[in-house]
Scaffold this active site. Structure first.
Site, PDB file in Angstrom:
ATOM      1  N   GLY A 137      46.571  23.675  48.831  1.00  0.00           N
ATOM      2  CA  GLY A 137      47.170  24.290  50.514  1.00  0.00           C
ATOM      3  C   GLY A 137      47.915  25.596  49.790  1.00  0.00           C
ATOM      4  CG  ASN A 138      48.042  27.705  53.058  1.00  0.00           C
ATOM      5  OD1 ASN A 138      49.140  28.251  53.963  1.00  0.00           O
ATOM      6  ND2 ASN A 138      46.900  27.389  53.546  1.00  0.00           N
ATOM      7  CE1 TYR A 139      54.407  28.498  48.230  1.00  0.00           C
ATOM      8  CE2 TYR A 139      53.545  30.414  47.842  1.00  0.00           C
ATOM      9  CZ  TYR A 139      53.592  29.759  46.756  1.00  0.00           C
ATOM     10  OH  TYR A 139      53.690  29.084  45.645  1.00  0.00           O
TER      11      TYR A 139
END
Ligand code: CTP
Length: 400
Positions: free
Chosen positions: A208-210
């Site tokens: 995923g990512n932030y």
């Protein structure tokens, strides 16, 4: 714009309460119907007699009017209003609004109000700058309230700084702008992609990512407030839907987001690709949890569809498409390259080099590059205000 609008004006215990009399007069001059609700300490600063003489209505302060036993229903009042304006708003009232401390008529009315709420803080500079106040204002913003930032100048304490309640004429102009824009996107269908995507590795792990989704949600809210039919396609975020009229479709993976976006875009007037879509997904998904081993492990990745580029390929005349570029280097060239590759009408660039820009936070600093070669640079602003700048740009395209 304010003709016939029913406005609750909440007044609290600040020296700036005297400005509320000017504000009342200015609102009435514009044709608004004003009902004042004042807190007990507000009455220490300005008398209800002055205010009711201006509005031609009794000022409400208590749940009961003591002399005739009239019960004031905060629920009816909350439903009656087209807008609620709290001006001046003290640190204490802002805190109570943020946390639902419903110990006076103003806060119970606020909690009952379905209409948009505008808050004009007024306090000393250190009180305003205090992390508690800023946190409470952020909470109010996150609930969809509009904060009318105080001005900078001499304060009642004779100190200089930020904390002066915005001038009544400016508050009126803010409300007029709000109501002017309110239906400006009526009948327009706008798609917003938001948040991250999660690409599954096994039942308990993902790539995923932030991305927090805040920017996309602020865009969706801004469009909905202007009367658009908004489809918010959101990856996994911990945000509540920011406006009752938004159709929200939750997805997890880039492929799911792609499928929903492609199905919705043909009937849309515009799409803004704000999601931080994973460019790759694990080539293989393990049905069972991968076990630890002492060897290094390689996860083979396969490319995901570029949702924005695919929408760009299907874009028809009169339809618009915009996107974001979050860059760390060579920002302008990278952003303009993406705009061309994905067939965007404009691209919103934020650089991780700029303080206050990017993922997670409540502010952003953007530049908008347009297809005609023009660029507009904006200062650091709260994400809600950044959303307004972006939707103003989209509106220019839609009205062409
Ligand atoms: N985008 C998208 N689908 C993808 C990747 C990106 O819709 N699979 C959109 C984003 O929502 C954004 C724009 O494309 O509006 C640019 O995203 P970004 O990640 O900056 O661009 P990439 O093309 O992935 O380029 P790179 O990661 O190499 O910088």
């Amino acid at each position: 714009m304010l003709q016939g609008k029913k406005i609750i004006l909440g007044i609290t215990g600040s020296i700036a309460a005297y400005k509320a009399a000017y504000l009342t007069r200015a609102l009435i001059k514009k044709g608004a119907e004003v009902q004042i609700v004042i807190t007990p300490s507000g009455k220490e600063f300005i008398t209800p007699v002055t205010l009711s003489a201006l509005t031609g209505k009794p000022v409400i302060s208590e749940f009961f009017t003591a002399n005739d036993g009239t019960w004031h229903s905060h629920v009816d009042l909350g439903l009656w209003a087209d807008a609620m304006v709290v001006a001046p708003a003290t640190a204490s009232t802002i805190a109570k609004m943020a946390h639902g401390v419903a110990d006076n008529m103003l806060i119970t009315t606020y909690l009952s109000a379905k209409a948009p709420v505008f808050v004009a803080p007024a306090m000393d500079l250190d009180m305003f700058a205090h992390p508690t106040t800023q946190h409470n204002l952020d909470l109010l913003r996150s609930y969809g309230n509009h904060i009318i930032e105080p001005g900078v100048g001499e304060l009642a304490s004779h100190l200089e700084g930020k904390g002066r309640m915005e001038e009544p004429d400016r508050i009126v102009a803010y409300l007029e702008d709000f109501f002017k824009n309110r239906q400006s996107l009526s009948g327009r269908k706008i798609i917003i992609t938001a948040g991250p995507t999660y690409e599954k590795i096994d039942p308990v792990r993902f790539i995923g990512n932030y991305s927090s989704g805040k920017m996309g949600f602020a865009l969706a809210r801004c469009c909905a407030e202007r009367g658009a039919d908004v489809v918010l396609i959101s990856g996994p975020v911990s945000l509540s839907t920011p406006h009752a009229s938004i159709r929200r479709i939750d997805v997890e993976t880039a492929t799911q987001m792609y499928e929903v976006a492609m199905a919705e875009y043909p009937t849309a007037d515009a799409a803004i690709c704000c999601a931080a879509v994973a460019d790759y997904a694990p080539a293989e998904y393990s049905d069972t949890k991968l076990k630890r081993s002492s060897d290094t492990r390689t996860i083979v990745l396969k490319p995901n569809k570029d949702i924005a580029a695919e929408l760009g390929k299907t874009k028809r005349p009169g339809q618009y498409l915009a996107g974001f570029a979050l860059e760390t280097d060579n920002e302008a060239d990278n952003a303009q390259g993406k705009m061309r590759r994905k067939n965007f009408d404009f691209i919103v660039m934020n650089s991780l080099q700029d303080a206050g820009a990017g993922f997670g936070g409540d502010t952003n600093k953007i530049s908008i590059f347009k297809g005609d070669g023009t660029t507009v640079e904006y200062p650091v602003k709260p994400k809600n205000e950044v959303a307004t700048d972006i939707i103003d740009t989209l509106s220019e395209y839609l009205s062409q």
